[in-house]
Design an enzyme around this catalytic site. Structure first.
Site, PDB file in Angstrom:
ATOM      1  N   LEU A 138       0.858  -1.183   0.000  1.00  0.00           N
ATOM      2  CA  LEU A 138       0.000   0.000   0.000  1.00  0.00           C
ATOM      3  C   LEU A 138       0.893   1.231   0.000  1.00  0.00           C
ATOM      4  CD1 LEU A 138      -2.514  -1.170   2.747  1.00  0.00           C
ATOM      5  CD2 LEU A 138      -2.924  -1.132   0.273  1.00  0.00           C
ATOM      6  N   SER A 139       0.326   2.379  -0.316  1.00  0.00           N
ATOM      7  CA  SER A 139       1.165   3.578  -0.356  1.00  0.00           C
ATOM      8  C   SER A 139       1.798   3.861   0.999  1.00  0.00           C
ATOM      9  CB  SER A 139       0.365   4.792  -0.845  1.00  0.00           C
ATOM     10  OG  SER A 139      -0.721   5.056   0.020  1.00  0.00           O
ATOM     11  N   GLU A 140       1.106   3.509   2.100  1.00  0.00           N
ATOM     12  CA  GLU A 140       1.692   3.708   3.428  1.00  0.00           C
ATOM     13  C   GLU A 140       1.241   2.618   4.392  1.00  0.00           C
ATOM     14  OE1 GLU A 140       3.873   5.979   4.212  1.00  0.00           O
ATOM     15  OE2 GLU A 140       3.665   7.413   2.566  1.00  0.00           O
ATOM     16  N   THR A 141       2.157   2.232   5.263  1.00  0.00           N
ATOM     17  CA  THR A 141       1.844   1.441   6.455  1.00  0.00           C
ATOM     18  C   THR A 141       2.310   2.245   7.660  1.00  0.00           C
ATOM     19  OG1 THR A 141       2.073  -0.693   5.323  1.00  0.00           O
ATOM     20  CG2 THR A 141       2.299  -0.686   7.720  1.00  0.00           C
TER      21      THR A 141
END
Length: 274
Positions: A44-47
């Protein structure tokens, strides 16, 4: 070892909209390389990872390829998890609390306030300054902007209207060569104060669905240009995102909604052998 994980659609009032972020509320920090591996696996774009600290949480954010200094949508997602999912036993949040404090390593204290079903981020402003167009930017974007500005980590390109933003089809191979975290594009909106998109192949994300941190630049710019303190915004990715923004001098308010898509557990390696 098993670890709870959540996936949340941030800046969205319904599933499959906004920007998905993974959230892990930890009892203590995992090794950096393991957190980076989890983020890469999530893809995902961020964790976001958060650990209880004092009356709030220390927070860190990872793209699939690198740790970043600030992420808005994953902070919003983390707050949503803490307000609604109550993960773990070490949970410093009272059940009737409406405000969370997050401590970031590079951007200081960040707060999230619950206002009905909206969550409002309070972040430091990053007013952009006029900048020279980098070599290769026009070719990468396929269209020349009317203005070029730069903040702490990103370029901000201003175009004539919403149609111009919708029509952009960047060459990500060329754009990746621009030295920045990413590139924000923006214009006046047809039905809102402004619209934007965010491209960051340099950080492993060709186009981010909704980017809270980009609005630390967008809000000061559009507040000054439109002479308005309160602003309505849309990010025009395929998934789309709705934001309510406020200029507060050296701070900005960025509000959105969030919904939980997934709750589960991930299996981690034995840390003694990792």
């Amino acid at each position: 070892m098993k670890q709870q994980i959540f996936q949340v659609d941030a800046f969205a009032g319904e599933l499959f909209r906004g920007n998905p972020a993974a959230v892990c509320i930890l009892e203590e920090w995992l090794p950096d390389n393991l957190m980076q591996a989890i983020a890469a696996e999530n893809n995902l774009s961020e964790t976001a990872f958060a650990v209880p600290e004092g009356k709030g949480y220390e927070i860190r954010w990872f793209t699939p390829v690198t740790e970043v200094a600030l992420c808005g949508h994953a902070t919003l997602a983390t707050a949503h998890v803490l307000f609604h999912e109550q993960p773990g036993e070490k949970h410093p949040l009272p059940t009737d609390a409406d405000r969370l404090e997050f401590y970031s390593r590079e951007r200081g204290t960040l707060t999230v306030t619950r206002r009905g079903d909206w969550l409002e981020l309070d972040f430091p402003a990053d007013p952009p300054a006029e900048a020279k167009l980098p070599v290769g930017m026009v070719e990468a974007m396929g269209a020349e902007p009317r203005e070029c500005l730069r903040g702490t980590t990103d370029y901000l390109l201003v175009y004539e209207d919403q149609a111009a933003i919708e029509a952009l089809n960047p060459d990500f191979g060329l754009l990746k060569q621009i030295k920045a975290r990413g590139v924000i594009v923006t214009a006046p909106g047809d039905a809102v104060d402004f619209v934007s998109r965010f491209f960051a192949p340099q950080s492993g994300v060709d186009e981010d669905p909704v980017t809270g941190s980009a609005h630390t630049m967008l809000v000061p710019y559009w507040s000054g240009r439109l002479k308005k303190q309160h602003l309505e915004a849309l990010q025009l990715s395929a998934r789309g995102g709705q934001l309510r923004c406020e200029s507060r001098g050296d701070r900005v308010g960025i509000a959105g909604r969030a919904v939980t898509y997934l709750a589960g557990r991930i299996r981690l390696p034995n840390l003694k052998n990792s």
